[in-house]
Every structure is written in C-alpha cells, then in structure tokens.
Write an enzyme that holds these catalytic residues in place. Structure first.
Site, PDB file in Angstrom:
ATOM      1  N   ASN A 162       0.832  -1.200   0.000  1.00 40.89           N
ATOM      2  CA  ASN A 162       0.000   0.000   0.000  1.00 40.89           C
ATOM      3  C   ASN A 162       0.867   1.251   0.000  1.00 40.89           C
ATOM      4  O   ASN A 162       1.557   1.538   0.987  1.00 40.89           O
ATOM      5  CB  ASN A 162      -0.913   0.029   1.233  1.00 40.89           C
ATOM      6  CG  ASN A 162      -1.719   1.312   1.307  1.00 40.89           C
ATOM      7  OD1 ASN A 162      -2.684   1.490   0.583  1.00 40.89           O
ATOM      8  ND2 ASN A 162      -1.303   2.247   2.161  1.00 40.89           N
ATOM      9  N   GLU A 163       0.884   1.970  -1.118  1.00 38.92           N
ATOM     10  CA  GLU A 163       1.419   3.326  -1.273  1.00 38.92           C
ATOM     11  C   GLU A 163       2.939   3.442  -1.182  1.00 38.92           C
ATOM     12  O   GLU A 163       3.475   4.556  -1.178  1.00 38.92           O
ATOM     13  CB  GLU A 163       0.761   4.304  -0.291  1.00 38.92           C
ATOM     14  CG  GLU A 163      -0.737   4.429  -0.501  1.00 38.92           C
ATOM     15  CD  GLU A 163      -1.400   5.540   0.282  1.00 38.92           C
ATOM     16  OE1 GLU A 163      -2.553   5.877  -0.048  1.00 38.92           O
ATOM     17  OE2 GLU A 163      -0.777   6.065   1.220  1.00 38.92           O
ATOM     18  N   ASN A 164       3.661   2.324  -1.157  1.00 39.69           N
ATOM     19  CA  ASN A 164       5.112   2.437  -1.000  1.00 39.69           C
ATOM     20  C   ASN A 164       5.836   2.790  -2.293  1.00 39.69           C
ATOM     21  O   ASN A 164       6.858   3.481  -2.262  1.00 39.69           O
ATOM     22  CB  ASN A 164       5.671   1.143  -0.407  1.00 39.69           C
ATOM     23  CG  ASN A 164       5.199   0.925   1.014  1.00 39.69           C
ATOM     24  OD1 ASN A 164       4.738   1.851   1.673  1.00 39.69           O
ATOM     25  ND2 ASN A 164       5.294  -0.304   1.489  1.00 39.69           N
ATOM     26  N   SER A 209      -0.416  -0.600  -4.770  1.00 41.23           N
ATOM     27  CA  SER A 209      -1.559   0.282  -4.981  1.00 41.23           C
ATOM     28  C   SER A 209      -1.242   1.594  -4.280  1.00 41.23           C
ATOM     29  O   SER A 209      -1.015   1.601  -3.075  1.00 41.23           O
ATOM     30  CB  SER A 209      -2.830  -0.337  -4.404  1.00 41.23           C
ATOM     31  OG  SER A 209      -3.956   0.446  -4.702  1.00 41.23           O
TER      32      SER A 209
END
Length: 821
Positions: free
Chosen positions: A416-418, A462
């Site tokens: 997530n978002e990395n 994502s």
C-alpha cells in the site's frame, strides 16, 4: 490418523510475578482487561493510560502433562502456533525449542516426548524493532513509530484512524498434533476453468518421520464426484482432477456462488492403505483475469470474471478490532453481510493490517465478495536485509498457500502506497541508495505468487501505473489513490478526472452519537472537546472536516448536533459524488474502492460502519450508488449531464422524468424520457434545453426521477430512483424553512423486534437530505434509510427497529435536514 489437541485452557500470564488467567487465542491487553488491571483503552483518554503495556516484555506459561505430548501409538508430536505476536522465545521443560519474530506466520516445533512447563516469552515489539533498525539502518516512514522493522500488524502502532495499542500474545490457536509415518505439510489446489470445463491441479507436499522415509505413500483427492490417486514421490505429488461442466462461482450480482468440497487423503500403502492425514477445503470454479491492456485512455485495470468485465464496487477493509483476537466468525459475518447488503462486490484487505482468519475468506466465498489481498506493507520504506528478508518470504509463502483455495480471492497486491512514497514523498533522496522494499514488490513477491499461485494476478502495489514509465499514481494508468480532494479541495473536484481504477478515496465523518456517548462517558460533546480530539487521529482532521462543511454550509458554531449532522451529510455526498461520476464513465473507469468500510475502535474516520458497528449515512448512500441501477445528475460544460447506469445483466427499460423546480415548490419545466439502457452499459446525455436551472439563480434546481417502464400511477418519492442537481452551494441557495409532519405507526404484519415502528414524514416544503438518527431513540435502534430529499407533498416511510423511545416528539428531535442559511 493424525490427532490434534487444542491448547486453549490452562494458560497464565505473568504480571509482576503474579500469575493471571490468560485466554488463548488472545493478547496481553485482553487478559489485563479481564483481570481489571487496565481501563478500557477505547474509552475517553484511556489509550494513553495503557501505552506502557506495549513497551514491556510478557510471559505466558502452561504446564503440559506427559500424556499430552506422549506419542502413544504415534511417532511424532508437534507443537503448532497459528499466530504468535510477535518476538517470542519458546521454552519447554527448561529447554529452548524456538524463537519467532513474525506475527503473520505459523510455527511448528517437534516436542515429541517433552513435558513440563511450556513458556512463551514475548519481548517488547519496540525493543525488537529497535534491534532490527540498529542492524539495517534508518528508513523513512509516514508515522513516528517503528512498524517497518518488525513483521507485525502495522496499525498496532497507531494510524490516522487507529489507536496505538501495541499487542503481544498468542493471537491465534495453539495445538499439539500427533502423527506417524507422514503428514500433509502443504496442499495447493490450482483451480482453472477452460472451455466450460473445470480443472483442479492439486500440488501436495508431505513431511515424513524417520521411520516413514521409505514407506510407500499414496494421496487421493475428490471433488464434485471426480477422484484421482497417485503415489508420493519422495515428499511430493501432483493430482489432476477434471470436472466437466462445473457450476461457476460469480461475484454477487452476477450469478450464484456454488462451492465444492475438495478432500485430500494421505495413506500408507505399506500398512494396507491406513489413512495418515486428511485435508479439506471448499473451492469454487471461476476464471478471473485482470485486463491491463493499453488503449487510447491509458492503461486499463479491469477485473474480468468468467469472461465478463466487471465494474468493481469495492470497500477497503482494516482490522475490525485493534485487538484482532476479539474478532469472531460471527463478527466477520455481520460486517461482511453489511458490505454485501450495501451492494459491495469487492473487499480490499489493506496492507497495514493482517491476513485475516480463514472465516473471513469463507464468508466472502459464500457471499460473492471478491477479495483483493495486500501483502502486508504500508506507507513506509521497508529494509530488505536480514533478518527481515527471510521472514518476508516465509510469510508470503505461508499465506499464499493458506488462502489460495478461496474462489473469492482475485488479486495479490504487493503493498500500500510504497511505490508512490518512494517517488513522491522524498524517500529516494533520504534513502541514498539503501533498500526500501522495491525488491519485495517487483521481484520476491511476484516470484512467490508465480511459483505457488499462478492462477491469480499480481500487481506490485496500490497505487501503481504498471511500470516506472508512468508516475505510480497516474490516474490514466492502473490503480489510483485520490487523496488530494479530501486533504485540500472540495468534493466536487472528484469530477475533474476519470481514473482507470480508484483503489482509495474517501471523506471523514464522526461516528454515531450513541457511539460517542459510550466512548466518551460524561463528556460534553463538541468538535474540540478532549475526547473528540483524542478520537480524531488524522492530521488536521477536524480542520479538514470543518473546511469541507464550510464550502457548502455555514459552520454551526457551538451547536454540536448540527455540526455532527452536517459532517455526516458532507461525507455521504462526497463519496457519492465520486462514485456517481466514475461509474458514469464505465468502462474507462473500472472500479472504485471506498476508504473505508469499517473501524477498529470508536473514532472519527472515513468509515461507513463505525467502531461500534453502527451505520453512518454514508453506508446508506453506498447502498444507493452501488446498486445495479443508478441515476445521476452532474454538472456539465453548458448544462447538467444525466447518466443512467445499468450494471445488471438485463436491458433496463426506464422512464426518466426531469423537472426544473423552484425552491418554493413551483415546477418550471418538465420532460419525460423513455430510455432502454443495455445490460452492463451507461446512457449519458446532456439535459435537454429549458430544463437546466439558471446557474445564477439561488432558487432553481433540477430533479430526475427514474421508474421502470411503465411508471406506476400515483408514484411519489418512494420506489424509484432520484437524483437532484443544485447549481449553487447550499449556503447560497434560498431554501425555505423546512416544514413537515411526523406520524409514528406500528407496522401491521411487517414489524419485527421490540420497538419496531414506521415513521411517516410528509413534506410541505422542499426538504433536503432528511435524516433520522435512529441511535438517538435508543443505542440499539436502527433505521432502514439514510439521506432523503422530498418535494412538497411527498411522503417518506422510514422503518425503525429496536428503538427505546417511539413518541412523535422524540422522533422529531432525532430528525435533521438542511436548513436555510
């Protein structure tokens, strides 16, 4: 045959030299709560009072009798932990048998013949994280807690919706397993459908005892009346079962969810076919692909199930309790049924939480909820050195194998978002070449998925555009997270773009009033009261709430009830504005995943269901905008645009009535459109001339009502679909003072449960966004309806069950609507 003995009873937790009864599965916090040694951290400011718990070491002990580990007629006894949270040293009978440092793995130890004191000593998660940080060096992070240095539920360390409650304990079951000769160590069913025929390729790994090394072993598998057998070659076997014409599993709204029992048995041929071990799961036959084709709009991201492209109606899922051992199968079912009832067909399990219990995925299989599973990395740069790298691979392998039988599982997602963080949040400069997790997301994890579960798609993260050729959060390519609107803009700006797939977006609101009263006992509620601020974890959360309200309404000063209502209205409108716009642009946009379905404690957040399980107005709005058929009005260049969305499998003959109205109830113009919208398609058109409200007038608005053809005679506001368009902000519109009658009726033959009533509201003026806050009638009261807009003379029926108060005055006091500025 293998035997299992559950070790749920008889545990003690050492508290400063004093043994306390301990529950397994459980954690330190739940045991201290049960003993009355800490206050409930969900109430008031108590979270801060229990922070010390997460910074201490804790030890669990249990005496194990020789009879419990004696092999008896078995050769081997294993001690199996399904989940240890997190850094633990296990000793048995005075001897160390193992060390663990990963909450997300299962662990198994040979304890044959051992007995005496079983001791599980948990170190502080902070100490473990700091020791790893000392080895790997510093890495950037969006929160001031060291969660990226330990394989533990990241949101234990707090998030912008969650408390900091750093747990320790045996959070999943513990058992002894006794077995002989061999056992089934791993079973991986690869389920595919081609040309209407189903195939199950069962990959089996076997562990043997010393005596069983040379034994002739056979495995058999059965599904749907088809059976296969085969010899075990060393430690492995592969069986293939071809199932002709199986009933296909579909997401909800697209078909049924038939499930088939898959049974695998291991036998010892040298002992006359004696059964040694068995394994059973339910599987489903379906074909799921992810269409990431390039086109004139960019790069797509569309789920295709059994050949049918799907607009995903999704929600993001976080752990339903920050103390996850408290989440029961019944609680999972309640929450997931709420999702299904709201029209949701996809649940994304977010990467800062956990791989959920098997019960979660079982229920999704039954309800037709597709599952998007993140690997557990979120909002931080993660070191790729040891000791973390080996743990990450072992964790990934363990959970891919555990979860892959579930037909509901449709996607593995790396993080997530990395990837976004590496590019945009100044990580690249700060890292100066150090590892940050890219090797996990772009190499290790896709290799594990390709090896173990090649039937499913993998995406590196994502948001992710598919390659470094595009910005990771480019809305034209792959998945997109839309957070600028909530953070800095008005929700109308959701309409400024058409991402290919919106994997995160959302808007905050406080929880229900009854939830606040329970969580903040004795506090005079206000947006800035001490408990309200403590249960608001987002950076400048109240500031963003107030700015969101102020763009549309005058801020209500010291009137908390009005502020609370307006905050919930803006949340519902904001999310609806995004979904209506993006759904109207199918198939360019192929899905929305709202942040978030649920909460892990009572808090102001983006959730549709609050921390006590109460439904916010957003929930009811999701039910409207995620329905198969949707009617929308949105601003256009010269006039409003009407969109009629039909996601059902059948054409939709529909009559749409458009009315240009004045605030006083006068109808200025009307036109009736008879349309047929094909299955899985959208009809869009500019509103015909003469119907568009004057953008400069504070007294004109547009109403669209849709009815299946032919429209029933005498139809009012109920039973059809309605969309409204006001060209000005509410604070600039000339709303009349709302006037309506309220009558409380007891349903005849249709009521169920104590306090079930129907509230009949008859409008004498325009009544915008009428809302009955049922929890004001009693903490267990539930209303079947959210925001409703009524025209003069229209009537709404609101069913309420579980209300303690049902008098007309009490009901009127629980009703809110938009009022003139």
């Amino acid at each position: 045959m293998k035997e299992a003995v559950q070790l749920t009873e008889g545990w003690s937790l050492d508290h400063d030299g004093n043994p306390l009864p301990a529950r397994v599965p459980g954690c330190v916090h739940t045991d201290l709560l049960a003993a009355g040694l800490i206050p409930d951290p969900f109430l008031g400011l108590n979270e801060s009072e229990v922070a010390w718990v997460g910074r201490r070491a804790w030890t669990y002990t249990r005496h194990v009798d020789p009879a419990e580990t004696a092999a008896g007629h078995h050769e081997r006894t294993d001690l199996v932990f399904d989940g240890l949270d997190t850094a633990a040293v296990i000793t048995f009978g005075g001897h160390e048998i193992g060390r663990t440092r990963n909450m997300h793995r299962r662990h198994r130890f040979d304890v044959t013949g051992r007995s005496g004191l079983l001791r599980v000593a948990f170190g502080s998660a902070y100490d473990e994280a700091e020791a790893v940080r000392a080895l790997t060096g510093e890495r950037p992070n969006v929160y001031p807690e060291p969660f990226q240095y330990i394989r533990k539920m990241a949101c234990s360390f707090g998030w912008d919706w969650g408390p900091t409650l750093v747990t320790a304990g045996m959070w999943r079951p513990v058992r002894l397993e006794r077995w002989s000769t061999a056992r089934l160590a791993e079973v991986r069913p690869l389920v595919t459908v081609r040309g209407g025929a189903g195939r199950v390729e069962v990959h089996i790994d076997v562990e043997r005892t010393g005596r069983g090394a040379d034994r002739r072993l056979e495995v058999s598998a059965r599904v749907g009346g088809v059976q296969a057998r085969g010899a075990v070659d060393g430690s492995r076997a592969v069986l293939t079962l071809d199932v002709p014409d199986p009933d296909l599993w579909w997401p909800r709204g697209y078909g049924e969810q038939p499930l088939y029992d898959l049974d695998v048995t291991l036998t010892d041929l040298g002992a006359g076919g004696r059964p040694l071990d068995s394994w059973s799961r339910r599987i489903g036959f379906r074909d799921v692909t992810l269409d990431r084709s390039a086109d004139e709009h960019g790069t797509g991201f569309t789920f295709v199930v059994n050949g049918v492209p799907v607009f995903a109606r999704g929600v993001n899922w976080i752990p339903d309790d920050v103390l996850p051992s408290r989440v029961t199968p019944g609680r999972y079912r309640t929450r997931l049924q709420q999702a299904a009832d709201a029209g949701v067909d996809l649940v994304r399990i977010w990467g800062g939480g956990i791989y959920e219990d098997d019960a979660f995925y079982d229920i999704c299989d039954e309800l037709g909820l597709m599952v998007w599973q993140d690997f557990l990395f979120a909002c931080a740069a993660y070191p790729e050195e040891q000791p973390l790298r080996g743990e990450v691979e072992a964790e990934a392998r363990d959970n891919v194998v555990r979860l892959m039988p579930h037909p509901s599982l449709v996607l593995w997602n790396g993080n997530n978002e990395n990837l976004w963080g590496f590019r945009d949040w100044d990580w690249e400069r700060a890292l100066a070449g150090d590892s940050w997790g890219g090797g996990y997301y772009l190499d290790l994890l896709p290799r594990v998925v390709a090896e173990l579960d090649p039937t499913r798609a993998y995406t590196a993260g994502s948001p992710w555009s598919g390659s470094w050729d595009h910005h990771p959060n480019d809305p034209a390519h792959g998945t997109h997270h839309s957070w600028e609107v909530w953070n800095r803009r008005d929700y109308a700006e959701y309409r400024d773009s058409v991402p290919r797939f919106v994997a995160e977006f959302g808007w905050q609101a406080p929880p229900a009033v009854a939830t606040l009263r329970r969580a903040l006992p004795g506090e005079r509620l206000g947006p800035e009261s001490p408990g309200m601020l403590h249960h608001q974890k987002a950076e400048d959360g109240n500031g963003k709430l107030n700015r969101g309200i102020a763009r549309h309404f005058p801020l209500p000063g010291n009137d908390f009830d009005r502020w609370h209502y307006l905050a919930q209205v803006v949340q519902a409108r904001a999310v609806a504005a995004g979904i209506e716009h993006w759904r109207s642009h199918w198939p360019v946009c192929a899905g929305t995943v709202v942040w978030q379905l649920n909460d892990c404690w009572p808090v102001s957040s983006w959730s549709a269901v609050d921390g006590d399980g109460r439904l916010k107005p957003l929930y009811h709005e999701l039910r409207r905008v995620y329905a198969d058929r949707l009617l929308t009005l949105r601003p256009g260049a010269d006039a409003p645009v009407l969109a009629v969305v039909n996601q059902s499998a059948e054409p939709w003959p529909v009559t749409v009535t458009l009315r240009r109205m004045r605030a006083d109830g006068t109808m200025m113009a009307e036109e009736v459109l008879d349309l047929t919208v094909p299955a899985r398609q959208v009809h869009r058109q500019t509103v015909p001339g003469g119907l568009a409200p004057d953008a400069r007038s504070a007294e004109e608005y547009l109403v669209a009502d849709a009815w299946g053809s032919p429209r029933p005679s005498g139809a009012g506001s109920g039973g059809g679909l309605r969309a409204v368009h006001f060209p000005l902000a509410d604070k600039d519109f000339a709303y009349p003072a709302p006037q309506y009658d309220v009558v409380v009726e007891t349903p005849v033959g249709g009521g169920s449960g104590e306090g079930s009533v129907e509230v009949v509201v008859t409008a004498h003026t325009l009544v915008r966004d009428l809302l009955l806050q049922a929890d004001r009638l009693g903490p267990d009261a539930v209303c079947d309806s959210g925001l409703r807009t009524l025209l003069p003379g229209e009537r709404a029926r609101l069913r309420v069950r579980g209300a303690a108060e049902t008098g007309a005055n009490a009901v009127r006091a629980a009703l809110f609507c938009v009022e003139p500025s």
